[in-house]
Design a protein around this motif. Structure first.
Motif, PDB file in Angstrom:
ATOM      1  N   TYR A   4       8.047   9.826   3.513  1.00  0.00           N
ATOM      2  CA  TYR A   4       6.767  10.558   3.462  1.00  0.00           C
ATOM      3  C   TYR A   4       6.312  10.660   2.017  1.00  0.00           C
ATOM      4  O   TYR A   4       7.144  10.836   1.109  1.00  0.00           O
ATOM      5  N   ASN A   5       5.043  10.582   1.806  1.00  0.00           N
ATOM      6  CA  ASN A   5       4.452  10.978   0.535  1.00  0.00           C
ATOM      7  C   ASN A   5       4.192  12.476   0.686  1.00  0.00           C
ATOM      8  O   ASN A   5       3.468  12.907   1.587  1.00  0.00           O
ATOM      9  N   ARG A   6       4.828  13.247  -0.201  1.00  0.00           N
ATOM     10  CA  ARG A   6       4.790  14.703  -0.015  1.00  0.00           C
ATOM     11  C   ARG A   6       3.864  15.374  -1.028  1.00  0.00           C
ATOM     12  O   ARG A   6       4.122  16.478  -1.482  1.00  0.00           O
ATOM     13  N   LYS A   7       2.757  14.686  -1.346  1.00  0.00           N
ATOM     14  CA  LYS A   7       1.790  15.321  -2.239  1.00  0.00           C
ATOM     15  C   LYS A   7       0.802  16.197  -1.470  1.00  0.00           C
ATOM     16  O   LYS A   7      -0.155  16.725  -2.039  1.00  0.00           O
ATOM     17  N   GLY A   8       1.029  16.361  -0.186  1.00  0.00           N
ATOM     18  CA  GLY A   8       0.124  17.201   0.610  1.00  0.00           C
ATOM     19  C   GLY A   8       0.135  18.650   0.150  1.00  0.00           C
ATOM     20  O   GLY A   8       1.155  19.158  -0.322  1.00  0.00           O
ATOM     21  N   TRP A  52       2.416  14.624 -13.684  1.00  0.00           N
ATOM     22  CA  TRP A  52       3.264  14.031 -12.648  1.00  0.00           C
ATOM     23  C   TRP A  52       3.742  12.644 -13.092  1.00  0.00           C
ATOM     24  O   TRP A  52       4.767  12.542 -13.752  1.00  0.00           O
ATOM     25  N   TYR A  53       2.958  11.567 -12.814  1.00  0.00           N
ATOM     26  CA  TYR A  53       3.397  10.247 -13.278  1.00  0.00           C
ATOM     27  C   TYR A  53       3.327  10.162 -14.809  1.00  0.00           C
ATOM     28  O   TYR A  53       4.075   9.421 -15.432  1.00  0.00           O
ATOM     29  N   SER A  54       2.343  10.866 -15.411  1.00  0.00           N
ATOM     30  CA  SER A  54       2.282  10.954 -16.879  1.00  0.00           C
ATOM     31  C   SER A  54       2.771  12.347 -17.221  1.00  0.00           C
ATOM     32  O   SER A  54       2.010  13.317 -17.140  1.00  0.00           O
ATOM     33  N   VAL A  70      -9.879  -1.993  -0.644  1.00  0.00           N
ATOM     34  CA  VAL A  70      -9.650  -2.850  -1.820  1.00  0.00           C
ATOM     35  C   VAL A  70      -8.738  -2.018  -2.721  1.00  0.00           C
ATOM     36  O   VAL A  70      -9.190  -1.271  -3.581  1.00  0.00           O
ATOM     37  N   TYR A  71      -7.470  -2.129  -2.470  1.00  0.00           N
ATOM     38  CA  TYR A  71      -6.479  -1.180  -2.976  1.00  0.00           C
ATOM     39  C   TYR A  71      -5.491  -1.905  -3.878  1.00  0.00           C
ATOM     40  O   TYR A  71      -4.952  -2.956  -3.502  1.00  0.00           O
ATOM     41  N   TRP A  72      -5.277  -1.325  -5.084  1.00  0.00           N
ATOM     42  CA  TRP A  72      -4.337  -1.907  -6.054  1.00  0.00           C
ATOM     43  C   TRP A  72      -4.674  -3.393  -6.321  1.00  0.00           C
ATOM     44  O   TRP A  72      -5.823  -3.781  -6.312  1.00  0.00           O
ATOM     45  N   THR A 117     -10.983  11.620  -8.679  1.00  0.00           N
ATOM     46  CA  THR A 117     -10.738  11.226  -7.284  1.00  0.00           C
ATOM     47  C   THR A 117      -9.306  11.515  -6.852  1.00  0.00           C
ATOM     48  O   THR A 117      -9.028  11.606  -5.663  1.00  0.00           O
ATOM     49  N   GLU A 118      -8.387  11.623  -7.826  1.00  0.00           N
ATOM     50  CA  GLU A 118      -7.011  12.022  -7.492  1.00  0.00           C
ATOM     51  C   GLU A 118      -6.354  12.703  -8.673  1.00  0.00           C
ATOM     52  O   GLU A 118      -6.543  12.284  -9.815  1.00  0.00           O
ATOM     53  N   PHE A 119      -5.634  13.758  -8.400  1.00  0.00           N
ATOM     54  CA  PHE A 119      -4.499  14.210  -9.211  1.00  0.00           C
ATOM     55  C   PHE A 119      -3.571  14.862  -8.217  1.00  0.00           C
ATOM     56  O   PHE A 119      -3.966  15.107  -7.067  1.00  0.00           O
ATOM     57  N   ALA A 161      -9.773   8.561   2.350  1.00  0.00           N
ATOM     58  CA  ALA A 161      -9.053   7.481   1.654  1.00  0.00           C
ATOM     59  C   ALA A 161      -8.221   6.711   2.694  1.00  0.00           C
ATOM     60  O   ALA A 161      -7.845   7.273   3.720  1.00  0.00           O
ATOM     61  N   HIS A 162      -7.916   5.492   2.441  1.00  0.00           N
ATOM     62  CA  HIS A 162      -8.362   4.507   1.480  1.00  0.00           C
ATOM     63  C   HIS A 162      -9.086   3.385   2.221  1.00  0.00           C
ATOM     64  O   HIS A 162      -9.160   2.266   1.751  1.00  0.00           O
ATOM     65  N   TYR A 163      -9.522   3.697   3.433  1.00  0.00           N
ATOM     66  CA  TYR A 163     -10.062   2.700   4.388  1.00  0.00           C
ATOM     67  C   TYR A 163     -11.009   3.482   5.300  1.00  0.00           C
ATOM     68  O   TYR A 163     -10.963   4.729   5.332  1.00  0.00           O
ATOM     69  N   GLY A 217     -13.341   0.596  -3.812  1.00  0.00           N
ATOM     70  CA  GLY A 217     -11.920   0.334  -4.028  1.00  0.00           C
ATOM     71  C   GLY A 217     -11.189   1.446  -4.734  1.00  0.00           C
ATOM     72  O   GLY A 217     -11.776   2.469  -5.099  1.00  0.00           O
ATOM     73  N   ASN A 218      -9.901   1.211  -4.929  1.00  0.00           N
ATOM     74  CA  ASN A 218      -9.031   2.224  -5.519  1.00  0.00           C
ATOM     75  C   ASN A 218      -7.991   1.615  -6.446  1.00  0.00           C
ATOM     76  O   ASN A 218      -7.244   0.706  -6.047  1.00  0.00           O
ATOM     77  N   GLU A 219      -7.952   2.103  -7.672  1.00  0.00           N
ATOM     78  CA  GLU A 219      -6.909   1.770  -8.656  1.00  0.00           C
ATOM     79  C   GLU A 219      -6.650   0.285  -8.771  1.00  0.00           C
ATOM     80  O   GLU A 219      -5.561  -0.192  -8.443  1.00  0.00           O
ATOM     81  N   ASN A 220      -7.654  -0.430  -9.263  1.00  0.00           N
ATOM     82  CA  ASN A 220      -7.490  -1.877  -9.389  1.00  0.00           C
ATOM     83  C   ASN A 220      -7.404  -2.249 -10.866  1.00  0.00           C
ATOM     84  O   ASN A 220      -8.073  -1.643 -11.693  1.00  0.00           O
ATOM     85  N   THR A 247       0.863  -1.193   0.000  1.00  0.00           N
ATOM     86  CA  THR A 247       0.000   0.000   0.000  1.00  0.00           C
ATOM     87  C   THR A 247       0.893   1.234   0.000  1.00  0.00           C
ATOM     88  O   THR A 247       2.073   1.143   0.341  1.00  0.00           O
ATOM     89  N   ASP A 248       0.291   2.372  -0.317  1.00  0.00           N
ATOM     90  CA  ASP A 248       1.077   3.611  -0.285  1.00  0.00           C
ATOM     91  C   ASP A 248       0.766   4.392   0.995  1.00  0.00           C
ATOM     92  O   ASP A 248       0.559   5.596   0.961  1.00  0.00           O
ATOM     93  N   TRP A 249       0.664   3.676   2.101  1.00  0.00           N
ATOM     94  CA  TRP A 249       0.546   4.348   3.393  1.00  0.00           C
ATOM     95  C   TRP A 249       1.169   3.469   4.458  1.00  0.00           C
ATOM     96  O   TRP A 249       1.522   2.321   4.188  1.00  0.00           O
TER      97      TRP A 249
HETATM   98  C1  GCB Z   1      -2.394   6.908  -6.167  1.00  0.00           C
HETATM   99  C2  GCB Z   1      -2.952   6.182  -5.003  1.00  0.00           C
HETATM  100  C3  GCB Z   1      -2.568   6.827  -3.704  1.00  0.00           C
HETATM  101  C4  GCB Z   1      -1.107   7.187  -3.728  1.00  0.00           C
HETATM  102  C5  GCB Z   1      -0.888   8.208  -4.821  1.00  0.00           C
HETATM  103  C6  GCB Z   1       0.572   8.588  -5.011  1.00  0.00           C
HETATM  104  O1  GCB Z   1      -2.845   6.799  -7.264  1.00  0.00           O
HETATM  105  O2  GCB Z   1      -4.334   6.009  -5.097  1.00  0.00           O
HETATM  106  O3  GCB Z   1      -2.855   5.954  -2.656  1.00  0.00           O
HETATM  107  O4  GCB Z   1      -0.647   7.666  -2.517  1.00  0.00           O
HETATM  108  O5  GCB Z   1      -1.324   7.686  -6.049  1.00  0.00           O
HETATM  109  O6  GCB Z   1       1.028   9.493  -4.348  1.00  0.00           O
HETATM  110  O7  GCB Z   1       1.237   7.953  -5.832  1.00  0.00           O
END
Ligand code: GCB
Length: 586
Positions: A558-562, A470-472, A371-373, A494-496, A346-348, A409-412, A181-183
Motif C-alpha cells: 500500500y502507498n500509505r500517504k493517505g 519526505w523524499y527531500s 502520461v505518467y513518469w 499538485t502534490e506534497f 489522479a492519474h487517469y 501528465g504527471n512528473e515527466n 506506475t505507483d498504483w
Molecule cells: C508522486 C507521484 C504519485 C506517487 C507519489 C508517492 O510524486 O506523482 O503518483 O504515488 O509521488 O507516493 O511517491
C-alpha cells in the motif's frame, strides 16, 4: 489443422491490430436508450492468450467432415462473474494476475431492438486492451484503460448472439501509462457495458458552455450530427431558450443570449438541456460557469479562487477500481468535511459519474490522462494513444461544470522528446476545448531548486509536485524553492505528502508515523500560505491505496500517504491539520 497452425504462428496478434475504436467513434450519451449488458458473464483467465491464438470466438466444434473436435474452452460452463468488476478482486488467487481474461455472454435481442439503424456497443472502461468478438467475428479493439469506447456493431448482431470480450492488462513500455506506475494495475472490464440504440440520423456530440469573456451572457452550443444537413432544436426551458439551428457539414453551432445563474461550489445550479435532431433526442444537466486565468490568479466566474484540494485515486479495498456511486459520494462527503472545494482526480480518467456527482454536489475537478513518469515520448504510437485518451476524456466530460482543468501528465522528465510530446497534447487540449485551462503536474528543477520546466510555456496553470520533508528530507528547501522561483502563471502544488501507517507513533522525526505526517502537513501549509503565486493545492492523498511497488513491512503493498486509511475508516492526524488550514483559508 487450424489448431496445428495456431501454435506455429508467433505473430498471432497482428490480425487484431487493424480495427481501433477511437474517440471518433464515441457518441453523445445523455438521455439515450440502451440495453445494459452488465450482470453475469462466463469467464476465464487466459494467461497464454489462447482465445486469440486459437480463435475460440469462432466456436469451431466440428471439422469439415462433421467429426467432433476437442476444444480448450467452454464459454457457457465457465464460472460466472458479475461485470463490471476488476477480475483481481473476485478471488484471492487472481489478485496478482496480469494478462488476458476472456468473457462470454449470450444476448437475446428483440425485433424492435434490431430495428434500430445503429446499435453501438459501449464499454465505460476495460484495462488496457480490449478486443470484441460477436457471433464468431472480430469486431474491434480499444487501447486505453480508463476511457470509454464505442463501436457500431449492428451488422454483427442477430436475434441470438454470443459476445466475447478479451481484456488484457499486460503492462507494456509503449502504453499510456507505461509499465511502471505507483498504483495497482487492475484487470478487467470495470465500467458499464451496454448496447446503445440509435436512429438513422443521430446526434454525435453535444458541447455546451458559457462563452469565455462574454460577461456570462452567452452560451455556446455545438452539435455534431451524423448527417451533413438538417435542423437541430435546442431547449433550455428554465432559460426560455428554444432555438432552431441549421446543420452545415455535420455541425450546428450558435452563441445564444442567456443569463444563467452561475454554477459554483457554493451554488451548483444545473439546467436541463435537450437537443433534438430528426428522430433523435438527447439531454444533459449542465452548469454554466467561467474558469479563467490571468497573471498569477485563477478566477471562477470572475472572482479569484484558491483551490483547496486533495488528490484521489480510484481505488477501494472493497471494489478495486470498480467503485460504486456510494463510494464516490463518500469521497465527496469526506473531501467536503476536509474543507476542500476541489479534487485532483489522479492519474487517469476516473468514472464519468464522478464528474456528474461533483456537478451536483459542487466540487471542482482536475482531470488527467496517464502520461505518467517516463513513457516512450519518442514513439508516435504512444503519442497517438495519449492523444486519443485525451480526446475521449474531453469528449466525455466537456459539459461537466465541475471539471475546470485538463492535465496532460504527471512528473515527466524535461527532455526534448517529452517537451514535443506534451506540448502537442497541451495544444490539442486547447484546440479541442477553448473554455478550460490546461495544466500538468511538473517536477521541481533539482539543479536550480526552482519551479522551472520548459512545458510551463504551454500550460495555463503550472502544477508542481514537491516532497519537501519526505523524499527531500531538508525541509528548509521548500522556502528556497519558492524564493528561487518567479512563475508568471498561477501555481498549484499538485502534490506534497508523507507516508503514515495508521497506529504507528513516534516523534515528528520518525518517518512513517502519524506524528511525522502531521508535522509535514503543518510545515507545508505554514510555508505555502505565504506564497502569493500559489493558487491551489492537492496534497497526496485522501485515502491509502494499493501499490505493488510498496513492499516494506509497514507498507504491505500500500502507498500509505493517505490522510485516511484504505478502509476509509480512520482519519490520521494530518487530516485535521489540513482541515484547520482550509477552514482558516476562508
Ligand atoms: C508522486 C507521484 C504519485 C506517487 C507519489 C508517492 O510524486 O506523482 O503518483 O504515488 O509521488 O507516493 O511517491
Amino acid at each position: 489443422m487450424q489448431k496445428m497452425a495456431d501454435f506455429l504462428t508467433p505473430d498471432y496478434e497482428s490480425e487484431y491490430l487493424n480495427k481501433d475504436a477511437t474517440a471518433k467513434d464515441l457518441v453523445f450519451m445523455g438521455g439515450r436508450a440502451s440495453i445494459s449488458l452488465n450482470g453475469n458473464w462466463n469467464y476465464t483467465i487466459d494467461p497464454y492468450d489462447t482465445c486469440l491464438r486459437q480463435k475460440w470466438f469462432k466456436e469451431i466444434y466440428k471439422d469439415d467432415e462433421g467429426r467432433t473436435l476437442p476444444v480448450d474452452f467452454s464459454f457457457d460452463t465457465w464460472e460466472e462473474i458479475e461485470l463490471p468488476c476488476n477480475t483481481n478482486t473476485v478471488k484471492p488467487e487472481f489478485f496478482w494476475y496480469e494478462g488476458p481474461v476472456v468473457f462470454s455472454k449470450t444476448v437475446r435481442l428483440k425485433e424492435t431492438d434490431l430495428a434500430h439503424d445503429h446499435i453501438c456497443l459501449r464499454i465505460g472502461a476495460a484495462n488496457y486492451k480490449c478486443r470484441v468478438f460477436i457471433n464468431g467475428q472480430y469486431v474491434c479493439e480499444h487501447f486505453g484503460g480508463s476511457t470509454p469506447f464505442m463501436y457500431d456493431v449492428k451488422e454483427y448482431l442477430k436475434e441470438d448472439n454470443r459476445i466475447v470480450l478479451v481484456s488484457d492488462n499486460t503492462r507494456n513500455r509503449y502504453h499510456v501509462p507505461t509499465e511502471n506506475t505507483d498504483w495497482f494495475n487492475y484487470n478487467g472490464i470495470y465500467r458499464d457495458i451496454e448496447l446503445v440504440l440509435l436512429p438513422g440520423d443521430y446526434i454525435k456530440d453535444l458541447k455546451i458552455a458559457l462563452v469565455p469573456g462574454s460577461a456570462f451572457k452567452k452560451i455556446k452550443v455545438t452539435v455534431r450530427t451524423s448527417s451533413d444537413s438538417g435542423v437541430v432544436k435546442v431547449n433550455i426551458p428554465e432559460l426560455n431558450i428554444s432555438e432552431l439551428l441549421s446543420v452545415h457539414n455535420g455541425t450546428a453551432e450558435r452563441e445564444l443570449d442567456a443569463s444563467p445563474l452561475l454554477w459554483s461550489p457554493e451554488s451548483p445550479k444545473l439546467y436541463d438541456v435537450t437537443v433534438s435532431f430528426c428522430e433523435d433526442t438527447v439531454s444533459d444537466k449542465v452548469g454554466f460557469r467561467e474558469i479563467s486565468v490571468k497573471g498569477n490568479d485563477i478566477f471562477l466566474n470572475g472572482e479569484k479562487i484558491f483551490l483547496k484540494g486533495i488528490s484521489v485515486h480510484e481505488d477501494s479495498d472493497a471494489t478495486g477500481k470498480a467503485l460504486t456511486d456510494e463510494e464516490r459520494m463518500e469521497t465527496i462527503r469526506v473531501a467536503k468535511e476536509l474543507g476542500a472545494n476541489y479534487l485532483r482526480l489522479a492519474h487517469y480518467p476516473h468514472h464519468e459519474n464522478m464528474a456528474k456527482l461533483c456537478d451536483k454536489e459542487g466540487l471542482l475537478l482536475w482531470e488527467e490522462i496517464p502520461v505518467y513518469w517516463a513513457i516512450e515520448f519518442d514513439n508516435p504510437d504512444t503519442y497517438n494513444q495519449a492523444e486519443n485518451q485525451l480526446e475521449e476524456l474531453i469528449c466525455r466530460d466537456y459539459n461537466r461544470a465541475s471539471v475546470i482543468i485538463w492535465s496532460v501528465g504527471n512528473e515527466n522528465p524535461d527532455t526534448d522528446e517529452r517537451f514535443k510530446f506534451m506540448s502537442s497534447l497541451a495544444d490539442f487540449a486547447h484546440k479541442y476545448d477553448e473554455t478550460r485551462p490546461v495544466s500538468a503536474a511538473c517536477l521541481v528543477d533539482g539543479k536550480t531548486l526552482s519551479i522551472k520546466d520548459r512545458l510551463a510555456e504551454k500550460l495555463d496553470i503550472i502544477g508542481v509536485n514537491e516532497y519537501m520533508g519526505w523524499y527531500s528530507p531538508n525541509f528548509d528547501e521548500l522556502d528556497m524553492l519558492f524564493k528561487n522561483s518567479n512563475p508568471l502563471k498561477p501555481v498549484i502544488i499538485t502534490e506534497f505528502g508523507a507516508d503514515a501507517t495508521a497506529g504507528l507513533h513516534g516523534t515528528v522525526d520518525d518517518k512513517g508515523t502519524e506524528e511525522c505526517q502531521a508535522e509535514i502537513y503543518r510545515r507545508q501549509t505554514e510555508t505555502i500560505k505565504n506564497i502569493p503565486y500559489i493558487k491551489g493545492m492537492s496534497p497526496w492523498i485522501l485515502f491509502d491505496f494499493k501499490c505493488p511497488r510498496r513492499t516494506s513491512s509497514i507498507q504491505g503493498f500500500y502507498n500509505r500517504k493517505g490522510l485516511i486509511t484504505s478502509d476509509r475508516k480512520y482519519k490520521k492526524p494530518a487530516f485535521y491539520v489540513l482541515q484547520k488550514f482550509y477552514r482558516e483559508k476562508n
